[in-house]
Design an enzyme around this catalytic site. Sequence first.
Site, PDB file in Angstrom:
ATOM      1  N   ASP A   8     -17.106 -15.331  -6.004  1.00 39.95           N
ATOM      2  CA  ASP A   8     -16.474 -16.451  -5.276  1.00 39.95           C
ATOM      3  C   ASP A   8     -16.985 -17.842  -5.678  1.00 39.95           C
ATOM      4  O   ASP A   8     -17.281 -18.679  -4.812  1.00 39.95           O
ATOM      5  CB  ASP A   8     -16.649 -16.274  -3.760  1.00 39.95           C
ATOM      6  CG  ASP A   8     -16.009 -15.002  -3.235  1.00 39.95           C
ATOM      7  OD1 ASP A   8     -15.464 -14.223  -4.032  1.00 39.95           O
ATOM      8  OD2 ASP A   8     -16.066 -14.768  -2.008  1.00 39.95           O
ATOM      9  N   HIS A  52      -4.324 -16.381   7.547  1.00 39.70           N
ATOM     10  CA  HIS A  52      -5.412 -15.389   7.643  1.00 39.70           C
ATOM     11  C   HIS A  52      -6.148 -15.461   8.978  1.00 39.70           C
ATOM     12  O   HIS A  52      -6.417 -16.554   9.492  1.00 39.70           O
ATOM     13  CB  HIS A  52      -6.410 -15.576   6.490  1.00 39.70           C
ATOM     14  CG  HIS A  52      -7.294 -14.382   6.300  1.00 39.70           C
ATOM     15  ND1 HIS A  52      -8.544 -14.279   6.850  1.00 39.70           N
ATOM     16  CD2 HIS A  52      -7.061 -13.213   5.647  1.00 39.70           C
ATOM     17  CE1 HIS A  52      -9.057 -13.094   6.525  1.00 39.70           C
ATOM     18  NE2 HIS A  52      -8.186 -12.436   5.792  1.00 39.70           N
ATOM     19  N   LYS A 106      -9.767 -10.725  -3.159  1.00 41.87           N
ATOM     20  CA  LYS A 106     -10.082 -10.087  -1.880  1.00 41.87           C
ATOM     21  C   LYS A 106      -9.719 -11.007  -0.726  1.00 41.87           C
ATOM     22  O   LYS A 106      -9.527 -12.209  -0.925  1.00 41.87           O
ATOM     23  CB  LYS A 106     -11.570  -9.720  -1.828  1.00 41.87           C
ATOM     24  CG  LYS A 106     -12.487 -10.928  -1.930  1.00 41.87           C
ATOM     25  CD  LYS A 106     -13.927 -10.502  -2.060  1.00 41.87           C
ATOM     26  CE  LYS A 106     -14.834 -11.690  -2.102  1.00 41.87           C
ATOM     27  NZ  LYS A 106     -14.825 -12.494  -0.876  1.00 41.87           N
ATOM     28  N   CYS A 151     -20.722 -13.280   1.088  1.00 43.45           N
ATOM     29  CA  CYS A 151     -20.053 -12.451   0.081  1.00 43.45           C
ATOM     30  C   CYS A 151     -21.004 -11.864  -0.956  1.00 43.45           C
ATOM     31  O   CYS A 151     -20.805 -10.739  -1.409  1.00 43.45           O
ATOM     32  CB  CYS A 151     -18.900 -13.218  -0.538  1.00 43.45           C
ATOM     33  SG  CYS A 151     -17.588 -13.495   0.685  1.00 43.45           S
TER      34      CYS A 151
HETATM   35  C1  VGL Z   1     -17.215 -16.334   2.108  1.00 39.81           C
HETATM   36  C2  VGL Z   1     -17.051 -16.910   4.312  1.00 39.81           C
HETATM   37  C3  VGL Z   1     -15.697 -16.667   4.303  1.00 39.81           C
HETATM   38  C4  VGL Z   1     -18.088 -16.171   0.904  1.00 39.81           C
HETATM   39  C5  VGL Z   1     -15.854 -16.088   2.069  1.00 39.81           C
HETATM   40  O1  VGL Z   1     -17.567 -16.192  -0.244  1.00 39.81           O
HETATM   41  O2  VGL Z   1     -19.318 -16.013   1.078  1.00 39.81           O
HETATM   42  N1  VGL Z   1     -17.804 -16.727   3.236  1.00 39.81           N
HETATM   43  N2  VGL Z   1     -15.107 -16.259   3.179  1.00 39.81           N
END
Ligand code: VGL
Length: 208
Positions: A8, A52, A106, A151
């Site tokens: 991410d 979402h 994801k 994540c």
């Molecule tokens: C993430 C919060 C919500 C991350 C993704 O990539 O850590 N954190 N969505």
Amino acid sequence: MDALLLVDIQNDFLPGGALEVREGDQIVPIVNDLQAFFELIVATQDFHPKDHGSFAANHEGKKPGDHIVLGGLDQVLWPVHCVQGSQGAKFSSLLKMDKVATVVKKGLDKQIDSYSGFYDNGHKRSTGLSNYLKDKGVKRVFVTGLAADFCVKFTALDALEEGFDTIVVQDATRAVNLKEGDFDKAMEELRSKGAQVMLSRDVVKMIS
Ligand code: VGL
Ligand code: ZN
């Protein structure tokens, strides 16, 4: 076979983004340099529909940081982030992507969040990442990216559960730190469950 996972590393998690991670930009050169030492590199991408269920804005009267039940699980609510097709969902323009073999998306199902690159938070649906890595003969994964306490942590925990030797590259990740100390807590939990936490320079020494 080793794999380098880039979790991410998207604009919304970098300074100035919707869910900015402090110093998140500082990992990018480290991750870029590490890529020279890996034959297989995989990126994950948080990729939410705009409705979402993890977005506070989609629940009347709720704000980021509040909790709800989503898909039967406790869910902390976030600002709107990484919406499909948005600039925030794109990878950092400074992130080297030419060696990335595949991108695992994801968080597409609005009814459940997905912190890990392997499974949704209820472990109901697989992204296919585990089989992808196993088919390529991967035994050991090195985890980098954002965020350390969400994540990255859940990706590394699932990697362990899937039987991979798992190394988290400590200087190639940063935490959201909803609470002070969440970074250290995440690293401690990862160690206690069998991951190694290593600095990138020690990773390079070990594998080169
Ligand atoms: C993430 C919060 C919500 C991350 C993704 O990539 O850590 N954190 N969505
Ligand atoms: Zn998300």
